[in-house]
Design a protein around this motif. Structure first.
Motif, short mmCIF file in Angstrom:
data_model
loop_
_atom_site.label_atom_id
_atom_site.label_comp_id
_atom_site.label_asym_id
_atom_site.label_seq_id
_atom_site.Cartn_x
_atom_site.Cartn_y
_atom_site.Cartn_z
N UNK A 27 -14.52 -33.94 14.83
CA UNK A 27 -15.43 -34.78 14.05
C UNK A 27 -16.69 -35.07 14.85
N UNK A 28 -16.51 -35.39 16.13
CA UNK A 28 -17.67 -35.65 16.98
C UNK A 28 -18.53 -34.40 17.14
N UNK A 29 -17.87 -33.26 17.26
CA UNK A 29 -18.61 -32.01 17.39
C UNK A 29 -19.42 -31.71 16.13
N UNK A 30 -18.83 -32.01 14.99
CA UNK A 30 -19.54 -31.78 13.72
C UNK A 30 -20.76 -32.68 13.62
N UNK A 34 -24.91 -31.52 13.58
CA UNK A 34 -25.73 -31.83 12.42
C UNK A 34 -25.02 -31.63 11.10
N UNK A 35 -23.73 -31.31 11.16
CA UNK A 35 -22.95 -31.14 9.93
C UNK A 35 -22.74 -32.49 9.25
N UNK A 36 -22.57 -33.53 10.06
CA UNK A 36 -22.47 -34.90 9.57
C UNK A 36 -23.75 -35.64 9.95
N UNK A 37 -24.15 -36.62 9.15
CA UNK A 37 -25.28 -37.46 9.56
C UNK A 37 -24.93 -38.20 10.84
N UNK A 38 -25.93 -38.66 11.55
CA UNK A 38 -25.67 -39.41 12.79
C UNK A 38 -24.84 -40.65 12.47
N UNK A 39 -23.87 -40.91 13.32
CA UNK A 39 -23.00 -42.07 13.11
C UNK A 39 -23.66 -43.34 13.62
N UNK A 40 -23.22 -44.45 13.02
CA UNK A 40 -23.64 -45.74 13.54
C UNK A 40 -22.85 -46.07 14.80
N UNK A 41 -23.23 -47.11 15.48
CA UNK A 41 -22.55 -47.52 16.72
C UNK A 41 -22.23 -49.01 16.68
N UNK A 81 -31.05 -32.62 7.29
CA UNK A 81 -32.40 -32.67 7.84
C UNK A 81 -33.47 -32.77 6.77
N UNK A 82 -33.05 -32.89 5.53
CA UNK A 82 -34.00 -33.02 4.44
C UNK A 82 -34.50 -31.70 3.88
N UNK A 83 -33.94 -30.59 4.35
CA UNK A 83 -34.37 -29.28 3.89
C UNK A 83 -33.52 -28.76 2.74
N UNK A 84 -33.58 -29.42 1.61
CA UNK A 84 -32.74 -29.06 0.48
C UNK A 84 -33.02 -27.63 0.01
N UNK A 85 -34.29 -27.27 -0.05
CA UNK A 85 -34.63 -25.91 -0.50
C UNK A 85 -34.06 -24.85 0.44
#
Length: 259
Positions: A27-30, A34-41, A81-85
């Motif tokens: 999970x951390x590797x994902x 960038x597979x997962x959004x950045x986690x909160x802390x 990353x916001x690159x939907x296209x």
């Protein structure tokens, strides 16, 4: 994934890991990939996730069977990353590859239907049993012991001998050399491969596309055993198509959740 991942509560790495059948390190590797959004802390530096992260993980795991790990990773990174296209372009490319694979399978099946197993070399040898030694060129020579020469085979296929030589250079046929004359001798397997290559070339396939298919025929031990491989090929393409549908549904849900 469990209902707790659908709530508004903060989620721990172990919650996502258990739901996805993964390790917490995965999970951390994902997340790092960038597979997962950045986690909160938390104030103590521990990662915290949300149902949105759970949705991203569901989408990624659903995309992998249809698109492969690398492409699925690129899709999720583009989305996050916001690159939907860009994500849609990657998906389109995967679907195009699947369509190409389906067309290749159809071409192979069509080529095999047009072949008459175990009769190709007999038809080529029908005119005689001995080479005109001492006078004929390789292209003119007709028949040798245990095989046929380049001229009769080219004539049978309606192609030039130079084409067969080109196919040999590409690995589509592998004739042996007559030790006395040095002429190419095509055995039954060579005739089969040449006929299959001829059918695929007529279907518009390039030599580099045909070579792996000829290799499959050789590995299967001929055309008849290849039928099982073709059934498996069909099943794998269908599984990929279905997996792409599942991945699309999960990705759509994740995009909706992102807003």
């Amino acid at each position: 994934m469990g209902k707790n991942l659908q709530s508004g509560a903060r989620l721990r790495p172990i919650d996502l890991a258990r739901a996805g059948g993964l390790s917490t390190q995965a999970v951390r590797n994902y997340e790092e990939a960038g597979i997962l959004p950045a986690a909160g802390r938390t104030p103590h530096g521990y990662r915290t996730y949300t149902p949105l992260h759970a949705g991203a993980l569901r989408a990624f795991l659903a995309l992998v069977p249809g698109h492969g790990h690398r492409t699925a990773t690129s899709i999720m990174r583009a989305v996050n990353g916001g690159g939907i296209d860009e994500a849609f372009r990657l998906i389109d490319e995967s679907h195009a590859r699947l369509l190409d694979d389906r067309r290749t399978l159809e071409a192979v099946e069509s080529a095999l239907r047009d072949l008459e197993p175990d009769r190709g070399s007999e038809a080529v040898r029908a005119g005689g049993t001995a080479a005109r030694s001492g006078q004929a060129t390789e292209s003119e020579a007709e028949f040798g012991s245990g095989g046929t020469f380049i001229g009769p085979l080219a004539e049978r296929l309606g192609i030039r001998p130079a084409t067969l030589r080109k196919w040999e250079g590409a690995g589509l046929v592998r004739p042996r050399r007559d030790p006395r004359t040095g002429y190419r001798v095509y055995d039954d397997a060579d005739v089969r491969d040449a006929r299959l290559a001829h059918q695929l070339r007529r279907g518009g396939y390039l030599l580099e596309q045909i070579a792996p298919l000829i290799t499959q025929v050789r590995a299967a031990g001929g055309l008849a055993p290849l039928e099982a491989a073709l059934r498996d090929w069909h099943a794998r393409l269908s599984a990929r198509g279905r997996a792409m549908l599942t991945g699309a549904a999960e990705l759509a849900a994740y995009l909706d959740a992102r807003g």
